[in-house]
Design a protein around this motif. Sequence first.
Motif, PDB file in Angstrom:
ATOM      1  N   LEU A  39      41.617  47.452  36.151  1.00  0.00           N
ATOM      2  CA  LEU A  39      42.322  48.708  36.313  1.00  0.00           C
ATOM      3  C   LEU A  39      42.858  48.790  37.739  1.00  0.00           C
ATOM      4  CD1 LEU A  39      42.366  51.696  34.738  1.00  0.00           C
ATOM      5  CD2 LEU A  39      40.813  52.209  36.601  1.00  0.00           C
ATOM      6  N   THR A  40      44.109  49.144  37.870  1.00  0.00           N
ATOM      7  CA  THR A  40      44.726  49.344  39.177  1.00  0.00           C
ATOM      8  C   THR A  40      45.179  50.795  39.244  1.00  0.00           C
ATOM      9  OG1 THR A  40      45.561  47.085  39.086  1.00  0.00           O
ATOM     10  CG2 THR A  40      46.509  48.509  40.748  1.00  0.00           C
ATOM     11  N   PHE A  41      44.854  51.463  40.353  1.00  0.00           N
ATOM     12  CA  PHE A  41      45.264  52.858  40.455  1.00  0.00           C
ATOM     13  C   PHE A  41      45.572  53.238  41.900  1.00  0.00           C
ATOM     14  CE2 PHE A  41      40.659  53.046  40.989  1.00  0.00           C
ATOM     15  CZ  PHE A  41      40.483  53.967  42.015  1.00  0.00           C
ATOM     16  N   VAL A  42      46.287  54.343  42.029  1.00  0.00           N
ATOM     17  CA  VAL A  42      46.594  54.939  43.328  1.00  0.00           C
ATOM     18  C   VAL A  42      45.705  56.165  43.454  1.00  0.00           C
ATOM     19  CG1 VAL A  42      48.383  56.026  44.737  1.00  0.00           C
ATOM     20  CG2 VAL A  42      48.968  54.104  43.243  1.00  0.00           C
ATOM     21  N   ASP A  43      44.997  56.271  44.593  1.00  0.00           N
ATOM     22  CA  ASP A  43      44.097  57.414  44.786  1.00  0.00           C
ATOM     23  C   ASP A  43      44.839  58.584  45.442  1.00  0.00           C
ATOM     24  OD1 ASP A  43      44.227  56.833  47.533  1.00  0.00           O
ATOM     25  OD2 ASP A  43      42.269  55.862  47.567  1.00  0.00           O
ATOM     26  N   ASN A  85      47.027  57.986  48.404  1.00  0.00           N
ATOM     27  CA  ASN A  85      48.079  56.994  48.140  1.00  0.00           C
ATOM     28  C   ASN A  85      47.667  55.566  48.479  1.00  0.00           C
ATOM     29  OD1 ASN A  85      49.995  58.739  47.005  1.00  0.00           O
ATOM     30  ND2 ASN A  85      50.637  59.422  49.023  1.00  0.00           N
ATOM     31  N   ASN A  86      46.381  55.271  48.398  1.00  0.00           N
ATOM     32  CA  ASN A  86      45.872  53.914  48.579  1.00  0.00           C
ATOM     33  C   ASN A  86      45.807  53.214  47.226  1.00  0.00           C
ATOM     34  OD1 ASN A  86      45.277  54.111  51.421  1.00  0.00           O
ATOM     35  ND2 ASN A  86      43.547  55.391  50.853  1.00  0.00           N
ATOM     36  N   LEU A  87      46.089  51.919  47.225  1.00  0.00           N
ATOM     37  CA  LEU A  87      45.997  51.122  46.012  1.00  0.00           C
ATOM     38  C   LEU A  87      44.560  50.635  45.846  1.00  0.00           C
ATOM     39  CD1 LEU A  87      47.669  49.904  43.710  1.00  0.00           C
ATOM     40  CD2 LEU A  87      48.055  47.915  45.153  1.00  0.00           C
ATOM     41  N   VAL A 138      32.155  45.064  38.149  1.00  0.00           N
ATOM     42  CA  VAL A 138      31.854  43.719  38.612  1.00  0.00           C
ATOM     43  C   VAL A 138      32.679  43.344  39.838  1.00  0.00           C
ATOM     44  CG1 VAL A 138      31.025  42.864  36.396  1.00  0.00           C
ATOM     45  CG2 VAL A 138      33.452  42.698  36.917  1.00  0.00           C
ATOM     46  N   GLN A 139      33.733  44.094  40.097  1.00  0.00           N
ATOM     47  CA  GLN A 139      34.526  43.838  41.298  1.00  0.00           C
ATOM     48  C   GLN A 139      35.273  45.125  41.656  1.00  0.00           C
ATOM     49  OE1 GLN A 139      37.925  41.172  40.994  1.00  0.00           O
ATOM     50  NE2 GLN A 139      37.391  40.261  42.948  1.00  0.00           N
ATOM     51  N   THR A 140      35.278  45.443  42.958  1.00  0.00           N
ATOM     52  CA  THR A 140      35.947  46.646  43.437  1.00  0.00           C
ATOM     53  C   THR A 140      36.689  46.307  44.730  1.00  0.00           C
ATOM     54  OG1 THR A 140      34.155  47.995  42.530  1.00  0.00           O
ATOM     55  CG2 THR A 140      35.609  49.059  44.117  1.00  0.00           C
ATOM     56  N   ILE A 141      37.953  46.599  44.749  1.00  0.00           N
ATOM     57  CA  ILE A 141      38.749  46.467  45.977  1.00  0.00           C
ATOM     58  C   ILE A 141      39.413  47.823  46.185  1.00  0.00           C
ATOM     59  CG2 ILE A 141      40.632  45.238  47.123  1.00  0.00           C
ATOM     60  CD1 ILE A 141      40.134  42.937  45.107  1.00  0.00           C
ATOM     61  N   ARG A 142      39.039  48.494  47.271  1.00  0.00           N
ATOM     62  CA  ARG A 142      39.493  49.874  47.461  1.00  0.00           C
ATOM     63  C   ARG A 142      40.321  50.039  48.722  1.00  0.00           C
ATOM     64  NH1 ARG A 142      35.958  54.233  46.044  1.00  0.00           N
ATOM     65  NH2 ARG A 142      37.932  55.305  46.167  1.00  0.00           N
ATOM     66  N   HIS A 143      41.128  51.032  48.720  1.00  0.00           N
ATOM     67  CA  HIS A 143      41.898  51.524  49.874  1.00  0.00           C
ATOM     68  C   HIS A 143      42.823  50.473  50.495  1.00  0.00           C
ATOM     69  CE1 HIS A 143      39.337  54.988  49.495  1.00  0.00           C
ATOM     70  NE2 HIS A 143      38.257  54.256  49.710  1.00  0.00           N
ATOM     71  N   LEU A 144      43.643  49.847  49.697  1.00  0.00           N
ATOM     72  CA  LEU A 144      44.619  48.896  50.224  1.00  0.00           C
ATOM     73  C   LEU A 144      45.872  49.612  50.666  1.00  0.00           C
ATOM     74  CD1 LEU A 144      44.274  46.040  47.608  1.00  0.00           C
ATOM     75  CD2 LEU A 144      43.350  46.113  49.896  1.00  0.00           C
TER      76      LEU A 144
END
Length: 170
Positions: A142-146, A149-151, A164-170
Amino acid sequence: MEMRSTVHGRRGKRLRHWLLGILMFLFIILIGVSILGEAQKPVDTAKERVTKIAKQSNKLTSVSKFYRISRQKVYYSAVGENKKHQKVGVIVQGKSDKLTTINMTDGLSEKQVRKLANKQFHPKKVTSIGLALYKQVPVWQLTFVDKDNNLNFITYQFSDGKQVQTIRHL
């Protein structure tokens, strides 16, 4: 008499300007539609290929949903019914012909994953969602914008919804 011809001349010029403007607008719309059509071709081709492979291998008889996910690798997946009218999903990595088949009742649905993400992260907008493989295990990516406005990228295990994997605030 000259006044009449001058008045009609101005009307004719205005009419020609309006027609020219409308034609230019329609031309721009036509170009935009053709560009969007060309951009969609690779996904349409992949959908046809995955559907064909799934039907030829008797994994699916119909497709109701198609997903494309791209992170480190590109995954295409299709969800539909098999001959026994069971809801089944197939996952294909990139241009491979190897299918990973999953019974959709054995795990979370797209709706459940969206609900889980909404509860945990309150996304402003979900930009993509799809089935993929992570370390050979079926997952929902799942890809979302918070709200800032971070990816963000979240990977949930298909079977139980564990992150199982989290990449936050790009």
